[in-house]
Scaffold this active site. Structure first.
Site, short mmCIF file in Angstrom:
data_model
loop_
_atom_site.label_atom_id
_atom_site.label_comp_id
_atom_site.label_asym_id
_atom_site.label_seq_id
_atom_site.Cartn_x
_atom_site.Cartn_y
_atom_site.Cartn_z
N ALA A 1 23.01 -43.08 6.99
CA ALA A 1 22.66 -44.28 6.24
C ALA A 1 21.22 -44.77 6.06
O ALA A 1 20.67 -44.94 5.03
CB ALA A 1 23.68 -45.45 6.62
N ASP B 1 14.29 -41.92 11.30
CA ASP B 1 15.03 -41.81 10.03
C ASP B 1 13.96 -42.03 8.83
O ASP B 1 14.02 -41.34 7.76
CB ASP B 1 16.11 -42.52 10.17
CG ASP B 1 17.22 -42.65 11.22
OD1 ASP B 1 17.39 -41.40 11.43
OD2 ASP B 1 17.68 -43.63 11.69
O1 RIB Z 1 18.27 -43.38 14.24
C1 RIB Z 1 18.77 -45.02 14.58
C2 RIB Z 1 20.13 -44.98 14.45
O2 RIB Z 1 20.83 -44.00 15.51
C3 RIB Z 1 20.77 -46.28 14.52
O3 RIB Z 1 20.58 -46.86 13.49
C4 RIB Z 1 21.99 -45.98 15.28
O4 RIB Z 1 23.17 -46.43 14.44
C5 RIB Z 1 22.11 -44.62 15.64
O5 RIB Z 1 22.82 -43.73 14.87
#
Ligand code: RIB
Length: 283
Positions: free
Chosen positions: A45, A233
């Site tokens: 997400a 991310d």
């Molecule tokens: O990469 C960060 C994410 O890792 C967090 O938002 C947490 O949900 C884990 O999945």
């Protein structure tokens, strides 16, 4: 490809329960005095929302529970226009939860209870067409392998969290992203592939390699780090967006480092993800 790149993300959705602590606990230690917050998270997400905020059309293939945590976890994706029509709501498991401790210097510890993320099985995957596919490893590896095999565009895989990945997934990947720890876990098996390999080193920057040779190296801008959650991310999403926009690899790496640095300056995973307008004009 149209002017706006399209990306499909196959990955996790979590609700992050974040305790800001005076220091990170060691094994067996109880740390008190924390403050608690809830943020939408999950690597899939986060990467979907980061790519969307950086200018891509994004569709997320994921699985949540059918519960109020799912509503919270999907709220920002919905708000920013990520296509959620390929997300499943499972009746037999709860939405994934991440327990996160964040220290004053922004460093974190994360424990994930995957819940419904485990129910995103290959049979339930409904993969739309796009210019690029991004996967991470918080959903079943069989699902990542199936998505990689079915998809014909640019395939980027973020090897987080570190786990064993089938060789055919690594070979299929055009771009592999990992941090220092994940890179140590995977070893030099990766160096035989022709793909671009990005390794991130937190505040020390990132490198791009091909066949074991460094082809670009970037030091990120200096920022005051508040919370590093979601920086990897952001990096993964930005690198993919940059490459889809035909940036030369070194420029895409610079773009990814700048976006990731900005993501560390605000608390929470998704609330902290940067918008394109916040990055320098030439990005
Ligand atoms: O990469 C960060 C994410 O890792 C967090 O938002 C947490 O949900 C884990 O999945």
């Amino acid at each position: 490809m149209s002017n706006t790149p399209s990306i499909v993300v196959v990955g996790s959705v979590n609700l992050d329960l974040v305790a800001s602590v005076p220091h990170l606990p060691v094994a067996g230690e109880t740390v008190t005095g924390a403050t608690l917050a809830r943020y939408p998270g999950g690597k899939g997400a986060n990467q979907a929302l980061a790519a969307r905020r950086l200018g891509a059309d994004v569709c997320l293939c994921a699985c949540t529970g059918r519960d109020t945590a799912a509503d919270e976890a999907l709220a920002l994706l919905r708000n920013d226009g990520v296509d959620l029509s390929h997300c499943l709501a499972d009746t037999e498991s709860a939405t994934g939860i991440a327990l996160i401790a964040v220290a004053p210097d922004g460093d974190n510890q994360i424990v994930v209870a995957p819940g419904a993320n485990r129910r995103l099985t290959p049979e339930r995957l409904d993969l739309p067409d796009a210019d690029a596919l991004i996967c991470q490893l918080e959903v079943p590896i069989e699902t990542v392998a199936a998505a990689a095999a079915d998809f014909s565009g640019l395939f980027c895989v973020n090897l987080a969290p570190a786990t064993v990945v089938p060789a055919n997934v690594l070979r299929r990947a055009d771009v592999i992203v990992m941090n220092e720890t994940e890179s140590e876990f995977i070893g030099d098996a990766i160096d035989v592939c022709d793909n671009l390999v990005a390794i991130t080193y937190g505040a020390r920057g990132a490198v791009l390699r091909r066949r074991g040779e460094t082809i670009a190296e970037v030091r990120p801008p200096k920022v005051d780090v508040v919370d590093a959650t979601g920086a990897g991310d952001t990096f993964t999403a930005a690198l993919t967006v940059g490459l889809l926009e035909d940036m030369p690899p070194a420029k895409a790496l610079e773009f990814a480092c700048a976006a990731a640095a900005l993501a560390t300056t605000r608390p929470g995973a998704q609330p902290a993800l940067p918008w394109r307008t916040e990055l320098n004009q030439d990005n």
